[in-house]
Structure formats: C-alpha cells, structure tokens
Design a protein around this motif. Structure first.
Motif, mmCIF file in Angstrom:
data_model
loop_
_atom_site.group_PDB
_atom_site.id
_atom_site.type_symbol
_atom_site.label_atom_id
_atom_site.label_comp_id
_atom_site.label_asym_id
_atom_site.label_seq_id
_atom_site.Cartn_x
_atom_site.Cartn_y
_atom_site.Cartn_z
ATOM 1 N N ASP A 65 0.827 -1.191 0.000
ATOM 2 C CA ASP A 65 0.000 0.000 0.000
ATOM 3 C C ASP A 65 0.865 1.246 0.000
ATOM 4 O OD1 ASP A 65 -2.655 -0.333 -0.219
ATOM 5 O OD2 ASP A 65 -3.136 0.360 1.802
ATOM 6 N N ALA B 1 3.365 1.640 -2.966
ATOM 7 C CA ALA B 1 2.719 2.028 -4.212
ATOM 8 C C ALA B 1 2.412 3.517 -4.237
ATOM 9 C CB ALA B 1 1.441 1.228 -4.416
ATOM 10 N N MET B 2 1.952 4.032 -3.114
ATOM 11 C CA MET B 2 1.469 5.409 -3.129
ATOM 12 C C MET B 2 2.497 6.401 -2.608
ATOM 13 S SD MET B 2 -2.402 5.218 -1.961
ATOM 14 C CE MET B 2 -3.059 3.650 -1.519
ATOM 15 N N VAL C 33 2.656 7.035 0.327
ATOM 16 C CA VAL C 33 1.944 7.647 1.444
ATOM 17 C C VAL C 33 1.468 6.532 2.351
ATOM 18 C CG1 VAL C 33 -0.094 8.960 2.107
ATOM 19 C CG2 VAL C 33 1.146 9.565 0.042
#
Lengths: 679, 347
Positions: free
Chosen positions: B164, B167-168, B170
């Motif tokens: 998660d 990928a971002m 963040v």
C-alpha cells in the motif's frame, strides 16, 4: 493530498480505463469501476490522477457528511435540525482511500474519544463511510480487503446509508459513494457480490507497441526528475478534461433515453446470460453519461455499444449451463454419455476394466490398470535394475492425465474453536485474533494488544469519577487500571495441505476422475474460505511438492487438471514430505491449524527404508499425528467393489484422522446433516 | 551513544552485482529498491548494514518523527504530536533543520502491523484525553532505506501494508479512531532465500532491481573473505580505518554520480532497445521498462558518462527483469535474462 500527482492527461494509452473513469465522474449512478490487470499498468496512477479532475459540488458547510443542500429530504440529523439556516459551501468531489489495514471502527465510525474524556459527552465520530458520502471510495487491491470490511461496504453500498450500532452508539447517516477498486487477478478473485457492486469493469494490459512503450518510459522519467514542472506542463490538458467532465455533468439531465433502446439493452444482457438486473441499469446510466460527454440529447445505439462491454465483462456467464454431472463410469461404459465423451476416450483403458475385477493382490491392481505385463505382481521383490527399467518404460507408456470429475458442495470442515489468538484473514475457522481487525466481541481487563475498548474503559472508570480529583480539566479521569482491551473475533483461513496419491492404482476405473472432482470441490471450498493451500503428490519413487503454500487456488486447480497419473505408490514418501511441509509451516506460524487432506486408496507399495511399505506408512502416519495442531482427513478413493481392502481406513485410524469416502464429503446428503447435528 | 563499528562496504569481497545494485539505489532512490536473493552467509545483510556508511546526507526538520524535508507536507505537521514544530508551521516560522545521513531502518520479520504503520499513543490518551498517533516504522523509513531481512517470511498483513505505502508513497492510517496520513517513500531492500518460498508477485514487482548471489567458489577470494573478517572481528576500529580511504572514494564517486544524473541523456534508439528487450523476454506491465531506463541512466552517471550506452542497458536489464518475466506457476525465477532473450529471439 500530497502534491504533484501524475497528471491524468499524461497517461499514455489505456483509453478504456480512462474512459470508464471519466464516465463515472460524469454520471455517479453508474456505481463505480473495477480495474483488473497485471501489475505496472497505471491502474492506481489513473485513479489517483482522476481525483484532480473531479468537479466541485455544493455541500452544507460544516456538515461532516457533506450533505447536498439541494436535497433536504436526505439531510443527516444535524443538518435537519438546522435546515432553515443552511450555509452552502463548495468542495471538490473527494476521493477517499480505504487502506487495507483500516479497522472497523474507522470505517463505520465510533465513539469520539476526545469528546468523551474532555467533556463527558457521547459523540459520534464519523468514519470513512461518512467522509466518502457523495464521493469516490477507492480501494487499492480490493481483492485483499478483509471480509468483514467488505461486508460493511456492501451493506452501505446497497442501502446508501451507514447504520452504526456499536460501542454504545446508535446512529444512521447517508453514505452514497462510487466504488473504485483495482485488483491484480493473480492474487485471487473478489467475492461475486462485491464484483457485482462495481458498475464497470475494465481489463488493462501493458502496451505492446515499442514506440508507445518508449514514450511512456520517457514521460515517467521526466516526471520523476521534475514532478512540478511535469505537472505544470500537462496542466492545460488536464483542465480541459476537467471542464469536459463538468460540462457533461450539467448536460446529463438533458439526456433522454429512448424507450425502444431499453429493449436493445435487455437483449444484450440476455444474450450474455447476465445474472440480475444491475447490468441493464448500469448500461443505461453509462450510455447516458456517454451521450452527455458527446453532447447528444438522446442516447444513441453507439453510446450503448460503447459502454455495454464495460458493464458486461464481469457479469457475463458462460452461454450454456454446465453439462449435467457425468454418471458414475461403472455404469456407462457401454453407452457413453455425450458430455462425458471426451473423458471416456482419453483414459480408455480404465473405462473398460477387464473382467477380472476382484483382484486378489493389491500390487497387481497396479499392473492391471496400467496394462503392464505380469512381472508387476512381484514388484517388491524384483531386482532393482529391471524394476527401474520397467519403471521408465512404464512412465513413458502410461502416464495419463484424467479429466476433473463432477464437483460438489463440500461439507463444512473447520478447526475447533479455541482460546488461542491468531492473525490472518479468510473465512474458515472462527478464532480470536491478536490484531486490530475483526468484530469486537467483548472486552478484557488483561491488556495485551493495546487495542483499547473505549466503551468498556469508560464504563470501568465511571464509578471512581467522584473520588478522582479532576485536576487537568478533563470530564473523565482515566487511570491505567481502567484500560480494557478489545477481544476481536473473526474467521480466518486454514492451511490445507493436499496429499494426493497419483499412482497408477488411482487411475483404475475412472477413480481418478472422481478423486479429482473431489479435490476440485475441496479446492473450490478452500477458495471461498480463503485458505492457503499446498499440494504434495506421490507416485513412482518419490513425493513431490507440486505447489508450495500459496493462496492461489487457480494455480492448484490448473495443476490438478494437468496432474499425470501412473506408477507405483510411495505412500511413506508422501507422508514424509507432508511432515516436512507441515514442520516448516508451523515453524513459520506456530498458531496455525493446518488441515492435511490425504486423498488415497492407501495401497502403499514403495517403502522409504527396508521395511514393508504398508507397515512403514502406518508407522509414519502414527508419528505424524503427534502434533496436535494438525488435523488429518483421509479421503478414501477405493471403489466399493466386491473386494476392497480398507487400507485407507487403516491409515485413517493410524493417523487419528477423520475418514471419508468421496460421497461422504458432500454437504447435502441427509446422512451427513444428521451426523453433523449429532456432533 | 557510542557508534558500533560496521564492516565497511568496500571491504566486501566479490558480490559485485549486489554492491552495484545497492549503489545504484543510493544514487537514484526512484529505482525503488533491491531484492537480494541468495543462500545464507553471502554477505547479504552485511552489505545492507554497511550501506548506511556510504549514504549521502539529507536535510531533515529537527526531531521530526516523519523525517520530513522542510515544507514537504505541512498537513502532516498540523496534526503531528510535536506541538512545538507544528506551532511553527502554522505560524509560518522557519523550521530548524539538521543535516544527517540517510537511515537504514530495519523491519523485523515478526513486526506487527501496529508497529509498521503506527499506532495510538496510549499514554498520551490517558494523560491528556486526546488521541494521537505514534509513528511507526514506515514513518521512520521515509526518505531512507527500509530493510527487510527474509522478506518472504513476512506476515501477509504486513506485506499488504508495505505494498500500500510503497505504491502510493503515502502511509494512510485509518484505525482506532485515528485518521492520519503521512508521506512514506522509501527504498525497499529485501533479502530472501528462495528455498523458503517465493514472494507474492505483487510485492516482487515493487522491488526495482533483483540480484542473485551465490557463495564465491574461488579459493583466493574465500581466503580473502576469511582474513578480512578475522581482522575486523579482532579490531574493528583499525580495520575500518584501513578502508577509510577507499570508502571515502566511493562516497565521492556516488556524490559525483548524483550530481551528474540529471545531465544523463538517452537517445530514442536506446529507448526502443529497452522496449523491445522487455517485449522479447515477456514482462508484465510497464514497470520493467521504466526501471531499466532509470537504472541505465544511473549506471552511466556512476561511470561518469552523460550518455547511455548499450552496455548500460544490458546490465540494467539483467538486474531489472529477472523477477518481472512472466512465468508459469511454479516456474523458477529466470536468472539469466540475456540468454532467455536470445532463446526467444531464436525461436
């Protein structure tokens, strides 16, 4: 939220993906999009980029649920109380990201801790479902989302409202959202209900064109070296798309859907054997969005064509219903059934068992099924060289691959409930979990996880409030001894190890077809329960790990289809391999409760050591079951002929395993239901 | 805190591929990490730990738990527990910054989700009646290197969380009544022994480069390894001092490469070469292309060139593609990419 998101306009290719996202922004009634595709195909990039293009909406200022000031009948409690003096504010349509680790209380909302302690009032703290009202709920890797969170989302999506009944709070608020998810099919499929919630579904794949790939690389590199400048460069194009969306949204109300086209839509749906009526509605709304984008006042056939496949790809079903279950091969080899034809032809030798059906010796059972000459009968004593040679020849000659037989619903197999706290996801055995996921079932004063149960903590502190001087201006004074932790419970998947006998004896009289059907049924069940599985098969001299522990049931199914049958039965080797796999798995996860499913007829004829194969196997089985964490199930594949050896039953006894015949595995037979009730 | 001596990076014998991959990531953090596959005792962990010594320095807000660059994300500061510095941000006062080396943050295999993403600060909640976030490992790893030993044994839940945020860039926290997000861009360095099981394809793809390492079979090199190790164990300080010059040289070289990187150009034919390379061997998605491009440019910069040559691309491809090649279930990860390409072309 953080600046410099890769601009939507700069995404190369993936036109369908971009189109479907824009359509959803134009017409929220479409209900979202699911983006499927291999990794590294701009799935997430596109969704995040979309956020920057979304139009602004009117909201009631200060309302945590972003109520629409033009729709007073849908106001939340708060807005309803002040409905005469509503201040209108403007906000960009929001994209709310649902992280995979979100806890239930943050998703639905819960009691506001700060308010509770500071002012002593019970206030509802809105969760993600409140934040996302009228916006887009974005779930990256939607197929990995925990099941109980999926349930909550489905519930809210279906009713358009979020009903909170937890932690002493009872609250309802509207929650309508567009669901956007991305997923990689390699990681397993989402549940059908969830799948159906997505209006559209797009498959994305990498570009095949060298030129495009080169351009794509270059742009990405430019973005990485100077994000700000890159975003600025595409600002104009991005704004243009945003304006188009805005204009189309206003235009949408002017679009009419001619009645005669409704018939076309329903025809398309019937042609593709779509379940339910959502597809019809989605196509209609999608076509309206399309028309609005194109500035048609009336939806045209082209608009429908354009969007139909988007709505159908994940709802489409196979044209014909699955062929009727093939009757047991014993009875039909004279009158082969059409759907069974294929199956009958490939394993031809098995379908016509020679008349000498009742075989006196177990070893010769092999020989017969493999059409090998007599020497087989004395194979345990045969000299090694000859045997090996024989083996080789046989392997080449009669390695067979059988079809997968009829599948059925498997009866419930799960581990006993206990008090051990575990971690994981899935849906087989209910367990207490030592993580901040799952349903909050009760609270405990033994604080271990730091997962504070607020309601219980407050209740524990309440009696002492008079004595405790409130020095720091808080309404409630909490002491460490008041702390109560949540005990959470959820179902998690087990680890299933399939130990498959792939020896020649299993090929006899279509037994392997039935066995494969049984394994497939178990696999399907494992898929639904989100188990991890592994598969070990044994034949000839050795046991092989066909599939190391994985969650990909598709892979297992694929392997099963291709699994060749033939050779002798080294049951002991299989058991030894099982032990090895189990030991590794349990070392990694000591609280796991693996279930070993042995599919065999129990006719061991190759030993690891010097002892008799069968005795050795039984001995190994006895030692294998010493670990109490592992549960064993033996599925007997021996056919119920005149003579049967019941060796699998012996194995089951030695292993302290549950014993099933293939028929017994079925969920719906009356006997099983009765048995389950008695237990 | 007295500093423990670390075995110097430059003193590692052999394993050039691994060292190169790590250095490339230091020069260009957007390469997003290395996966080191290999047997036990091949200096995997030693190399990663030694890496900290050769990392360049970065500007960080003083005492910031999120390793933020000043002005990077004022949203985070507003909700940050450090009232002193959040007050400064709100009042637009200049923030005090310090310069310090990039950190290597280790993620232990047994780490719980809580520790990774961050959790509620219970003590604060009891004393002040306020919920606030206690940053986790992902916060500490921002702008640094996140090192996962035995990454294939990581809990599934933790892997999801890693994916998660990898990928971002963040980390979004939505748990226990706390809603918070902060930037978490890190270079993911993982080591694994393939015998203990494969990684999920999704996570595999997140590693920019992938190198295979084996024990060295050459007697002379093996002796050198033993000698150096013994010298280090006997007197770490002296040993490090011995290698200091070489270390400094490498640091300088890396610094020069970082400065040179923006000037590296790549011609259209090279881009086509990369794209067709990926198509020839059969790679999922586009991340392979992008990583080859970056790695090739970084290689050129490392060698002091401003132009990418064919050699750079080949080396880059051999590190960027092994784990991205489409394979049949259970098929092993391809080790020799170049050979596969030639095979595919011959067909």
């Amino acid at each position: 939220m953080f600046h410099n998101i890769y601009p939507f306009a700069a995404i190369i290719g993936q036109d369908r993906l971009k189109r479907s996202l824009i359509l959803n922004a134009v017409n929220p009634a479409i209900g979202g999009v699911l983006i499927r595709g291999e990794k590294g195909t701009a799935k997430s990039t596109a969704v995040r980029a979309l956020a920057a293009l979304l139009p602004e909406i009117n909201i009631v200022r200060g309302c945590p649920f972003a109520c629409d000031p033009d729709q007073p009948q849908e106001f939340c409690h708060q807005c309803r109380q002040h409905s005469n003096r509503v201040h209108v504010g403007v906000r960009r349509l929001s994209v709310v990201t649902m992280p995979l680790n979100a806890t239930e209380d943050r998703v639905v909302g819960g009691i506001d801790f700060n308010q509770a302690v500071k002012t002593g009032r019970r206030v509802f703290q809105p969760g993600l479902l409140a934040k996302v009202h009228r916006g887009i709920l974005y779930v990256d890797e939607v197929n990995l989302l925990d099941d109980h969170i999926v349930d909550i989302i489905l519930d809210a999506a279906a009713s358009g409202r979020n009903v909170v009944e937890r932690e002493g709070i009872s609250y309802t608020h509207p929650s309508q959202f567009i669901l956007v998810g991305t997923m990689n099919p390699e990681e397993g499929e989402p549940r059908p209900q969830l799948l159906d919630r997505f209006g559209f579904c797009v498959e994305v794949a990498a570009e095949k064109d060298v030129g495009k790939r080169a351009a794509l690389m270059q742009q990405r590199e430019e973005y990485d070296s100077d994000p700000q400048g890159f975003v600025r460069r595409f600002q104009k194009e991005n704004d243009q798309i945003a304006q188009e969306i805005m204009a189309a949204r206003h235009f949408l109300n002017n679009v009419t859907f001619p009645n005669n086209l409704r018939t076309l839509v329903s025809e398309i749906c019937t042609e593709n054997h779509v379940a339910g009526h959502r597809a019809d509605l989605v196509i209609e709304q999608g076509a309206r969005g399309m028309a609005a984008l194109m500035k048609h006042h009336e939806v045209t056939v082209d608009d429908i064509r354009e969007v139909a496949w988007l709505a159908l790809s994940h709802r489409k079903r196979e044209p014909a219903p699955p062929p009727p279950p093939p009757p047991p091969p014993e009875h039909d080899h004279d009158h082969p059934d059409p759907p069974e034809n294929q199956q009958d032809q490939e394993p031809a030798p098995e379908e016509h068992p020679p008349p000498e059906q009742p075989e006196p010796q177990d070893a010769s059972q092999n020989a017969k099924t493999e059409e090998t000459p007599p020497p087989e009968t004395s194979e345990d004593q045969a000299d090694p060289d000859r045997q090996a040679e024989d083996q080789n020849r046989r392997e080449n000659a009669i390695e067979q691959i059988f079809e997968v037989g009829e599948t059925f619903k498997v009866k419930k197999i799960s581990s006993q409930r206990d008090r051990v706290f575990r971690r994981g996801s899935g849906r087989r055995s209910r367990t207490r979990v030592a993580q901040k996921q799952g349903r909050y079932v009760k609270s405990t004063s033994v604080a271990k996880t730091g997962d504070v149960a607020l309601d219980a903590t407050l209740r524990a502190a309440a009696p002492y409030q008079l004595q405790r001087a409130s020095g720091n201006g808080l309404a409630v004074v909490l002491k460490p001894e008041d702390l109560r932790d949540k005990i959470r419970e959820k179902r998690i998947g087990n680890f299933l190890l399939f130990l498959v006998d792939a020896s020649g004896s299993m090929g006899a009289r279509g037994r392997m077809t039935a066995s494969k059907g049984a394994i497939m049924s178990l696999l399907l069940d494992a898929y639904q329960k989100r188990d991890r599985i592994a598969m070990v098969s044994f034949r000839n001299q050795e046991a092989v790990m066909n599939l190391p522990p994985t969650s990909s049931i598709e892979m297992a199914a694929h392997l099963l289809k291709e699994m060749p049958i033939g050779g002798r039965t080294p049951l002991s080797a299989g058991l030894a391999k099982t032990y090895e796999v189990m030991r590794n798995y349990l070392l990694r996860d000591p609280t796991a409760r693996p279930i070993v499913i042995v599919i065999t007829d129990g006719k061991s004829n190759v030993a690891l050591g010097e002892r008799k194969p069968l005795a050795e196997a039984l001995d190994l089985a006895g030692r294998l079951c010493l670990d109490e964490r592992v549960r064993f199930i033996v599925v007997d594949t021996e056919s119920q002929g005149l003579v049967h050896f019941g060796l699998a039953r012996k194995l089951a006894v030695a292993m302290q395993a549950e014993y099933f015949k293939i028929e017994d595995l079925k969920a719906d037979t009356l006997v099983n239901i009765a048995k389950d009730n008695v237990k | 805190m007295s500093k423990r001596a670390v075995y110097p990076f430059v003193a590692i014998v052999g394993q050039e591929r691994m060292k190169l991959a790590l250095i490339l990531n230091v020069i260009n953090p957007t390469l997003s990490g290395v996966l080191i596959r290999g047997e036990k005792g091949t200096a995997k962990s030693t190399a990663v730990r030694a890496l900290a010594e050769i990392l360049p320095a970065i500007q960080v807000v003083k005492d910031c738990p999120f390793q933020l660059f000043p002005e990077e994300a004022p949203d985070v500061c507003r909700e940050c527990a450090h009232t002193e510095c959040s007050r400064q941000v709100i009042n637009h006062e200049p923030l005090e910054t310090v310069e310090r080396g990039i950190r290597v943050v280790e993620l232990p295999v047994g780490a719980t989700e809580d520790r990774v993403v961050g959790t509620m600060d219970l003590e604060h909640a009891l004393k002040k009646g306020e919920k606030r976030m206690e940053p986790g490992i992902l916060a500490a790893a921002h702008r640094g290197i996140l090192y996962v030993d035995e990454v294939n044994l990581l809990d599934d839940h933790v892997v999801d969380v890693l994916l998660d945020s990898a990928a971002m860039g963040v980390n979004t926290i939505e748990r226990e009544g706390v809603s918070f997000s902060h930037p978490a861009r890190f270079t993911l360095v993982g080591t694994m022994n393939p015998e203990e099981g494969e990684l999920r394809p999704q996570l595999l793809d997140r590693f920019g480069l992938c190198v295979h390492i084996e024990g060295i079979n050459e007697p002379a090199a093996r002796v050198a390894i033993m000698e150096r190790r013994m010298a280090f164990d006997e007197n770490p300080e002296d040993f490090c001092a011995q290698w200091e010059d070489e270390s400094r040289e490498l640091v300088e070289k890396i610094k020069r490469a970082i400065d040179l990187y923006p000037q590296v150009v790549i011609g259209q034919p090279s881009l086509f070469e990369i794209a067709s390379y990926c198509l020839d061997v059969g790679v999922d998605g586009h991340r392979g292309d992008i990583i080859i491009l970056k790695a090739a440019k970084t290689l050129a910069a490392f060698h002091g060139r401003t132009e990418v040559i064919k050699d750079d691309i080949d080396t880059a491809a051999e590190m960027a593609l092994p784990h991205r090649i489409r394979r049949q279930p259970l098929q092993d990860i391809v080790v020799d990419v170049d050979r596969l390409r030639r095979q595919n072309l011959a067909r």
